[in-house]
Design an enzyme around this catalytic site. Structure first.
Site, short mmCIF file in Angstrom:
data_model
loop_
_atom_site.label_atom_id
_atom_site.label_comp_id
_atom_site.label_asym_id
_atom_site.label_seq_id
_atom_site.Cartn_x
_atom_site.Cartn_y
_atom_site.Cartn_z
N GLY A 13 0.82 -1.20 0.00
CA GLY A 13 0.00 0.00 0.00
C GLY A 13 0.85 1.25 0.00
O GLY A 13 2.08 1.18 0.09
N PRO A 14 0.22 2.41 -0.10
CA PRO A 14 0.96 3.68 -0.15
C PRO A 14 1.70 3.94 1.15
O PRO A 14 1.43 3.30 2.17
CB PRO A 14 -0.16 4.73 -0.37
CG PRO A 14 -1.37 3.95 -0.75
CD PRO A 14 -1.24 2.60 -0.17
N PRO A 15 2.63 4.91 1.12
CA PRO A 15 3.35 5.24 2.36
C PRO A 15 2.42 5.79 3.43
O PRO A 15 1.47 6.50 3.14
CB PRO A 15 4.34 6.34 1.90
CG PRO A 15 4.43 6.20 0.41
CD PRO A 15 3.10 5.68 -0.04
N GLY A 16 2.70 5.42 4.68
CA GLY A 16 2.00 6.01 5.81
C GLY A 16 0.67 5.42 6.17
O GLY A 16 -0.04 5.95 7.02
N VAL A 17 0.29 4.27 5.56
CA VAL A 17 -1.03 3.70 5.87
C VAL A 17 -0.97 2.66 6.98
O VAL A 17 -1.99 2.11 7.36
CB VAL A 17 -1.68 3.09 4.60
CG1 VAL A 17 -2.01 4.15 3.60
CG2 VAL A 17 -0.80 2.01 3.99
N GLY A 18 0.26 2.37 7.50
CA GLY A 18 0.33 1.49 8.67
C GLY A 18 0.92 0.12 8.42
O GLY A 18 0.65 -0.80 9.19
N LYS A 19 1.74 -0.03 7.38
CA LYS A 19 2.30 -1.35 7.07
C LYS A 19 3.27 -1.81 8.16
O LYS A 19 3.12 -2.89 8.73
CB LYS A 19 3.01 -1.32 5.71
CG LYS A 19 2.09 -0.94 4.55
CD LYS A 19 2.80 -1.03 3.23
CE LYS A 19 3.88 0.01 3.05
NZ LYS A 19 3.38 1.40 3.07
N THR A 20 4.26 -0.97 8.46
CA THR A 20 5.25 -1.35 9.47
C THR A 20 4.64 -1.38 10.86
O THR A 20 4.98 -2.23 11.69
CB THR A 20 6.45 -0.38 9.44
OG1 THR A 20 6.96 -0.32 8.10
CG2 THR A 20 7.55 -0.84 10.37
N SER A 24 -7.22 3.92 -17.37
CA SER A 24 -8.51 4.14 -16.74
C SER A 24 -9.18 5.44 -17.18
O SER A 24 -10.19 5.82 -16.61
CB SER A 24 -8.35 4.14 -15.21
OG SER A 24 -7.53 5.21 -14.80
N LYS A 84 -10.14 6.45 -5.81
CA LYS A 84 -10.80 7.34 -6.76
C LYS A 84 -12.15 7.84 -6.22
O LYS A 84 -12.48 9.02 -6.35
CB LYS A 84 -11.00 6.62 -8.10
CG LYS A 84 -9.69 6.34 -8.82
CD LYS A 84 -9.92 5.52 -10.08
CE LYS A 84 -8.60 5.22 -10.80
NZ LYS A 84 -8.80 4.41 -12.01
#
Length: 805
Positions: free
Chosen positions: A365-372, A710, A753
């Site tokens: 996912g994008p940076p900062g969404v809580g992966k780590t 798209s 989107k």
């Protein structure tokens, strides 16, 4: 008790602490001071023409308390004071008598009632005999050591006061502060002299040993070979001090550690380590290979073979921790819970861990969404050590595989180092930014990752430095990535992806209230009662000051506001609470940085709202078109990629077919006539609209690269609008690719989107029917409720919904 010319004792005196020297009553010594407490007492003594007590500190630090100073010191006067600059002061101190702290008065600066320590009565005959023995020992030591200067020896010989003799010798010997104090504070003169005799005797033995070593060395070497001399001298010292025994002890310690781990080691590992210990035992300790092998043994015997987390998996703990640490991310949390539920079930039913061939989890996912942070939560829930291995930019395969032991600086790979750091063989190991691994002439790290992440192979992972296989099957590997398309296909095949998409504005609002603001208030030394954020202020910050998929930048903006609040509270003591609302938020932040383009206020010709996915969330992309008299050529601008340029050409062809089939109304009176048509007094055909006009299609902003499959239906809509002079509804947006026969094809990134459309004030959104069937469950309820989402299958349906016909 009285000290001549200085009145009766005990009396109140300022205390100065000396960190370096141990002073005696007969000394006149320069002392360098920088501590505030000491300097205050110096000034106090000079102003009041007072005596001072100088004591030694127990520990050399800035602590000026009664607990950190010795109880007995020297009473004396300050003869002179000189300021040296940089906060340092030099004083000249003259000792007069021993003094003892009788009563503690004040700690800052140190002040106490001080009493004089008087010498006890003694048996003169016995003490004189003991003093003669001491002087004889001093004479012996002076013949083999240069510790005592001839003038000092003369003074010692002539000294008739045994107390002064003891002080004089103690001040010359290089004693530890604790030993010096023990001698200094001893009231029994006989004991004191006997202790000094014992110390002198030890000093004589040490000096004799040094002379003997020097003699042995000089008998073996030539005077000109200085380097050889130093090595031989060191060797002799090591032999005398037991250096060889120390090496034997090290080797024995290595063997013992190996035996302790033997039952956890496979045969190849045990044989390799034992072979290296045997080699090390046979080598000369000064050889380069010995140092390399010793480094190897230090590394390999630190690996926690056989050590595993004793805490059993508990899916309830995992659920509780995930709910506590993260808002939203329901699908991600559900998948993590399922993953560990399977592991716990296998443990309960006695199925061996290595039989669980489940895929490695990768948060994408994008940076900062809580992966780590999800990985951190898993680590907390399992009570296992978290090891983070950053793979961004990694291009040397040896960083993971380990360096071969053929050169200086070789060491195990990051995986083995992570196990050593964790002190257990089953930590949670996060492979961060696995999509950013690079390939170079130093190898392809993704090939090693294939072995690390494949459950079939990682039971016998080969580290080049160790030179034997190591079992990684109990390690919980969690990978993170921003774009999975950048991960090589064989590596993608080893992983199961859990996608973390953008947060909605409402989700960001809740995260800010429940997590970010409380955490940042604590970090900035503020209290909850001193700061408040209104809902309107947070919405404004989220929409106009941050633009991201996650909440990392939102945290930074909140921190920026809190820093300013902290400064305000310090500068103005009358401020008890600061409330941030939508009216004053601009006072704490710079000008607004972002603003998603709002929909047009009225229906427009040649302007359509497209929807785009970006690495930091969704966006509303306005596509513009104009027609110019020409020859039917098409110009496309806006820094578009090849895929979007092809979409524009396909959309143009589709619209031409619709015009030819009279499915788009064309006002032929607005088409420029040829001379022949003027002479024959007839109107042009509808198809002449695209033959006699050039089209210019533009996608702002031109500086931002754009690409992706798209934008087809949006391009077709804007072309149909400009050619047919038909307005496009202002509050409609669309996303979807188009085929050459007019079918609407599915797209990705629908959640981002639709969130962007919701933020921009769009009322109706056109999406491909397949996306409507498959992806609508992933869309937040607040977004679905606010938008009219219309599924479309072909371009005719799109134009019917979008154009004002």
């Amino acid at each position: 008790m009285k000290l001549s010319n200085y009145g009766e004792f005990p009396k109140e005196l300022p205390i100065i602490v000396e960190d370096e020297l141990f002073l005696y009553p007969f000394m006149i010594s320069p002392i360098f001071l920088s501590n505030r407490s000491d300097l205050e007492n110096v000034n106090k003594a000079l102003e009041n023409n007072s005596l001072v007590l100088i004591v030694s500190s127990k520990n050399k630090d800035s602590d000026r308390s009664f607990d950190n100073v010795y109880n007995i010191g020297v009473i004396g006067t300050i003869m002179r004071k000189v300021e040296l600059g940089d906060g340092k002061t030099k004083i000249l101190f003259q000792g007069l008598a021993k003094g003892k702290i009788a009563t503690k008065i004040k700690e800052d600066p140190l002040t106490a009632i001080v009493d004089i320590v008087e010498n006890q009565q003694y048996d003169k005959l016995k003490i004189d005999a003991t003093a003669q023995i001491l002087k004889e020992k001093i004479r012996t030591l002076s013949t083999i050591s240069d510790l005592f200067h001839p003038d000092l020896l003369k003074t010692i010989e002539e000294s008739s006061d045994p107390n002064r003799l003891a002080d004089l010798i103690s001040s010359t010997l290089k004693l530890k502060k604790s030993v010096a104090y023990q001698l200094f504070s001893e009231r029994d003169l006989e004991k004191r002299l006997l202790n000094i005799i014992e110390i002198i005797s030890e000093e004589i033995k040490a000096s004799n040993l040094q002379q003997e070593i020097k003699s042995k060395v000089h008998s073996k070497i030539e005077q000109t070979n200085k380097e050889y001399f130093l090595k031989e001298q060191l060797k002799q010292i090591q032999q005398e001090l037991g250096g060889e025994n120390q090496r034997d002890e090290e080797i024995e310690e290595y063997r013992q550690k190996l035996e302790d781990k033997k039952r956890f080691l496979k045969d190849d590992a045990y044989k390799e380590i034992k072979k290296q210990i045997d080699r090390f035992a046979r080598m000369h300790p000064d050889s380069a290979d010995a140092n390399m092998i010793q480094g190897y043994l230090d590394w390999v015997l630190e690996i926690p073979f056989g050590k595993y987390s004793k805490r059993k998996l508990d899916i309830k703990e995992v659920i509780k921790q995930l709910e506590s640490d993260h808002y939203s991310l329901e699908k991600a949390k559900e998948r993590i819970e399922e993953y560990f539920a399977v592991k716990e079930l296998m443990e309960l039913r006695g199925i061996k861990q290595d039989e669980n061939q489940s895929a490695i989890v990768c948060f994408a996912g994008p940076p900062g969404v809580g992966k780590t942070s999800l990985a951190n939560s898993i680590s907390k829930a399992l009570k296992r050590k978290l090891i983070r291995i950053a793979l961004g930019g990694l291009e040397d395969v040896n960083e993971l595989r380990g360096h071969r032991r053929t050169y200086i600086g070789a060491m195990p790979g990051r995986i083995v180092q992570g196990l050593i750091e964790a002190k257990e063989m089953d930590p949670v190991m996060v492979l961060d930014e696995i999509d950013k691994v690079a390939r170079s002439h130093r190898g392809d790290p993704t090939a090693v990752l294939l072995e690390i992440l494949d459950p079939e192979q990682n039971k016998e992972f080969r580290d080049y430095y160790l030179n034997f296989n190591i079992d990684l099957s109990r390690v919980i590997f969690i990978a993170t990535a921003n774009q999975i398309s950048l991960i090589p296909a064989p590596l993608r095949d080893r992983m199961e992806f859990i996608f973390l998409s953008s947060y909605t504005p409402q989700e960001k609002l809740e995260i800010a209230k429940k997590y970010l603001i409380p955490q940042e208030i604590k970090k900035h030394g503020l209290k909850k009662s001193e700061v408040s954020f209104t809902k309107g202020a947070l919405k404004l910050i989220i929409s106009n000051y941050t633009r991201e998929a996650g909440v990392r930048n939102l945290r930074r903006v909140i921190a920026r506001i809190l820093r300013k609040i902290a400064k305000e509270i310090l500068l103005d003591s009358s401020i008890k609470k600061v409330s941030i609302n939508d009216k004053n938020v601009a006072n704490y932040l710079e000008k607004e940085v972002f603003r998603i383009d709002r929909v047009e206020k009225s229906d427009q010709i040649g302007v359509v709202n497209g929807l785009a996915w970006t690495p930091v969330g969704g966006d509303v992309l306005k596509i513009e078109a104009v027609k110019i008299e020409g020859k039917g050529q098409v110009q496309i601008t806006g820094n578009l990629g090849d895929v979007m340029k092809e979409s524009a050409r396909i959309a143009y062809s589709v619209v031409k077919v619709l015009i030819d089939n009279k499915l788009i109304p064309i006002d032929t009176k607005k088409i420029p006539k040829t001379q022949k048509e003027k002479e024959e007094k007839r109107d042009p055909k509808p198809s002449d609209i695209y033959r006699r006009f050039d089209l210019h299609i533009h996608v702002p902003a031109g500086a931002t690269p754009k690409d992706g499959p798209s934008a087809g239906i949006a391009l077709a809509t804007v072309i149909a609008s400009i050619l047919g002079d038909i307005k496009i509804k202002k509050d409609i947006a669309m996303t979807g690719e188009i085929s050459l026969v007019g079918k609407v094809l599915p797209i990705g990134g629908l959640k981002e989107k639709l969130i962007a459309a919701y933020s921009a004030g769009v009322k109706k959104v056109l999406i491909p029917e397949k996306n409507y069937e498959n992806d609508l469950d992933d869309i937040p309820k607040e977004v679905v409720d606010a938008l009219e989402i219309v599924p479309v299958t072909n371009i005719k349906e799109v134009l019917k919904e979008a154009l004002v016909l």
